[in-house]
Scaffold this motif. Sequence first.
Motif, PDB file in Angstrom:
ATOM      1  N   VAL A  51     -11.443  -7.209  -0.804  1.00  0.00           N
ATOM      2  CA  VAL A  51     -10.334  -7.762  -1.312  1.00  0.00           C
ATOM      3  C   VAL A  51      -9.378  -6.524  -1.611  1.00  0.00           C
ATOM      4  O   VAL A  51      -9.824  -5.367  -1.768  1.00  0.00           O
ATOM      5  CB  VAL A  51     -10.953  -8.168  -2.536  1.00  0.00           C
ATOM      6  CG1 VAL A  51      -9.979  -8.592  -3.803  1.00  0.00           C
ATOM      7  CG2 VAL A  51     -11.735  -9.423  -2.617  1.00  0.00           C
ATOM      8  N   THR A  52      -8.102  -6.862  -1.423  1.00  0.00           N
ATOM      9  CA  THR A  52      -7.229  -5.440  -1.775  1.00  0.00           C
ATOM     10  C   THR A  52      -6.680  -5.646  -3.188  1.00  0.00           C
ATOM     11  O   THR A  52      -6.330  -6.793  -3.686  1.00  0.00           O
ATOM     12  CB  THR A  52      -6.082  -5.698  -0.717  1.00  0.00           C
ATOM     13  OG1 THR A  52      -6.335  -5.975   0.448  1.00  0.00           O
ATOM     14  CG2 THR A  52      -4.918  -4.734  -1.209  1.00  0.00           C
ATOM     15  N   VAL A  53      -6.942  -4.719  -3.888  1.00  0.00           N
ATOM     16  CA  VAL A  53      -6.684  -4.561  -5.354  1.00  0.00           C
ATOM     17  C   VAL A  53      -4.977  -4.720  -5.502  1.00  0.00           C
ATOM     18  O   VAL A  53      -4.119  -3.970  -4.832  1.00  0.00           O
ATOM     19  CB  VAL A  53      -7.105  -3.210  -5.815  1.00  0.00           C
ATOM     20  CG1 VAL A  53      -6.686  -3.134  -7.487  1.00  0.00           C
ATOM     21  CG2 VAL A  53      -8.723  -3.266  -5.696  1.00  0.00           C
ATOM     22  N   GLY A  54      -4.551  -5.622  -6.466  1.00  0.00           N
ATOM     23  CA  GLY A  54      -3.176  -5.717  -6.633  1.00  0.00           C
ATOM     24  C   GLY A  54      -2.646  -4.952  -7.994  1.00  0.00           C
ATOM     25  O   GLY A  54      -3.787  -4.561  -8.798  1.00  0.00           O
ATOM     26  N   TYR A  55      -1.502  -4.867  -8.227  1.00  0.00           N
ATOM     27  CA  TYR A  55      -1.013  -4.312  -9.353  1.00  0.00           C
ATOM     28  C   TYR A  55      -1.707  -4.970 -10.709  1.00  0.00           C
ATOM     29  O   TYR A  55      -1.443  -6.306 -10.867  1.00  0.00           O
ATOM     30  CB  TYR A  55       0.538  -4.259  -9.602  1.00  0.00           C
ATOM     31  CG  TYR A  55       1.045  -3.633 -10.681  1.00  0.00           C
ATOM     32  CD1 TYR A  55       0.892  -2.073 -10.725  1.00  0.00           C
ATOM     33  CD2 TYR A  55       1.607  -4.299 -11.566  1.00  0.00           C
ATOM     34  CE1 TYR A  55       1.443  -1.532 -11.832  1.00  0.00           C
ATOM     35  CE2 TYR A  55       1.921  -3.555 -12.731  1.00  0.00           C
ATOM     36  CZ  TYR A  55       1.999  -1.962 -12.879  1.00  0.00           C
ATOM     37  OH  TYR A  55       2.370  -1.526 -14.228  1.00  0.00           O
ATOM     38  N   GLY A  56      -2.227  -4.027 -11.577  1.00  0.00           N
ATOM     39  CA  GLY A  56      -2.649  -4.944 -12.872  1.00  0.00           C
ATOM     40  C   GLY A  56      -4.230  -5.514 -12.651  1.00  0.00           C
ATOM     41  O   GLY A  56      -4.644  -6.052 -13.573  1.00  0.00           O
ATOM     42  N   ASP A  57      -4.778  -5.579 -11.544  1.00  0.00           N
ATOM     43  CA  ASP A  57      -6.169  -5.956 -11.277  1.00  0.00           C
ATOM     44  C   ASP A  57      -7.171  -5.166 -12.016  1.00  0.00           C
ATOM     45  O   ASP A  57      -7.181  -3.816 -11.902  1.00  0.00           O
ATOM     46  CB  ASP A  57      -6.344  -6.228  -9.862  1.00  0.00           C
ATOM     47  CG  ASP A  57      -5.679  -7.641  -9.149  1.00  0.00           C
ATOM     48  OD1 ASP A  57      -5.287  -8.546  -9.936  1.00  0.00           O
ATOM     49  OD2 ASP A  57      -5.839  -7.500  -7.818  1.00  0.00           O
ATOM     50  N   THR A  58      -8.066  -5.758 -12.521  1.00  0.00           N
ATOM     51  CA  THR A  58      -9.093  -5.147 -12.899  1.00  0.00           C
ATOM     52  C   THR A  58     -10.444  -5.630 -12.402  1.00  0.00           C
ATOM     53  O   THR A  58     -10.650  -6.714 -11.757  1.00  0.00           O
ATOM     54  CB  THR A  58      -9.353  -5.309 -14.539  1.00  0.00           C
ATOM     55  OG1 THR A  58      -9.489  -6.538 -14.850  1.00  0.00           O
ATOM     56  CG2 THR A  58      -8.054  -4.870 -15.442  1.00  0.00           C
TER      57      THR A  58
END
Length: 119
Positions: free
Chosen positions: A68-75
């Motif tokens: 999974v690629t982390v997106g902006y604001g992902d926790t």
Amino acid sequence: MSTAASVQIRTAGSAGFHLNRRGRFLLVGFPVLVVAVLAAAAAVFFGVNGMAPAAASEERPARAVQSVTVGYGDTLWDIAGRAEPDAARNETILRIGELNSLDGADLQPGQVLFVPTSG
């Protein structure tokens, strides 16, 4: 002749070197103690390492993972909820941490994580 009678003859066994209790311990007991401690440490080390793979495989069966690629604001909380919605999130977060060798909860946008998949 009295001078000849007072001379003591020393043999090879009585060279004037006598070990007391502490000397005997340092000469014999201490090396034996060191060898025993090293043998016990080796037994524990090899015993634990020999049993670790079997214990780990019995506790947790292998599960499939996806990236999974982390997106902006992902926790981690969000990612764990999307990866395994029916599982406890705290356990999923711990599993994500183990899979990715994470030290903390800091994520960077664009970072690729391995997450367990439900199913």
